[in-house]
Design a protein around this motif. Sequence first.
Motif, short mmCIF file in Angstrom:
data_model
loop_
_atom_site.label_atom_id
_atom_site.label_comp_id
_atom_site.label_asym_id
_atom_site.label_seq_id
_atom_site.Cartn_x
_atom_site.Cartn_y
_atom_site.Cartn_z
N ARG A 141 0.83 -1.31 0.03
CA ARG A 141 -0.12 0.13 0.07
C ARG A 141 0.88 1.18 -0.06
O ARG A 141 1.74 1.17 0.74
CB ARG A 141 -0.77 0.10 1.30
CG ARG A 141 -1.82 -1.04 1.34
CD ARG A 141 -3.07 -1.00 0.33
NE ARG A 141 -4.00 -1.98 0.62
CZ ARG A 141 -4.04 -3.23 -0.24
NH1 ARG A 141 -3.19 -3.31 -1.06
NH2 ARG A 141 -5.11 -3.99 0.02
N SER A 142 0.48 2.22 -0.86
CA SER A 142 1.21 3.45 -1.04
C SER A 142 0.37 4.61 -1.35
O SER A 142 -0.35 4.16 -2.57
CB SER A 142 2.59 3.34 -1.55
OG SER A 142 3.15 4.35 -2.05
N PRO A 143 0.29 5.83 -0.87
CA PRO A 143 -0.51 6.68 -1.73
C PRO A 143 -0.24 7.01 -3.17
O PRO A 143 -1.03 7.35 -3.75
CB PRO A 143 -0.31 7.98 -1.02
CG PRO A 143 0.10 7.46 0.17
CD PRO A 143 0.93 6.09 0.26
N SER A 144 1.07 6.81 -3.36
CA SER A 144 1.65 7.23 -4.93
C SER A 144 1.59 5.96 -5.77
O SER A 144 2.22 6.14 -6.99
CB SER A 144 3.04 7.71 -4.64
OG SER A 144 3.84 6.69 -4.30
N LEU A 145 1.37 4.65 -5.23
CA LEU A 145 1.52 3.38 -6.01
C LEU A 145 0.71 3.45 -7.51
O LEU A 145 1.32 3.42 -8.38
CB LEU A 145 0.92 2.25 -5.43
CG LEU A 145 1.24 1.09 -6.06
CD1 LEU A 145 2.90 0.84 -6.29
CD2 LEU A 145 0.94 -0.26 -5.16
#
Length: 139
Positions: free
Chosen positions: A13-17
Amino acid sequence: MPLIAITYASQRRSPSLKKEIADTITDLTARILRKDPKVTAVIVSEADAANWFAGGASLAEQGLASYWIDVHVSDGTNTKDEKAAYLAAVFARMAELIGPLHNETYLHVDEVKADAYGLSQERRYVAAQLGASPQRSAA
């Protein structure tokens, strides 16, 4: 063109993925398939790994990631070798981005007729030859 639809499932999970995935696929498509990033559209969707099943078990249970990427390009604009290089490069880069990939992970390059969609490649080609702008008609 091209239109690229990406659905992926991952434990990461990553906001920028999603942006990283879109940028990566746009870059590889430009470099390997020679597609202009200014006319490339990318849709990125995330699926829950618990809801993605491969080999009879969810990706969450297996601790693996997967993707389905559907790329639409104009028919006859890429060689078999270019498509093979693209598949390999996307697989390697996506594994880096979303984690170890299940063997049932897919990328499909759809070759469609140049005059079969939207502001067609044929119209862009003709306009370029005439030094004109390939505008959409009102019809």
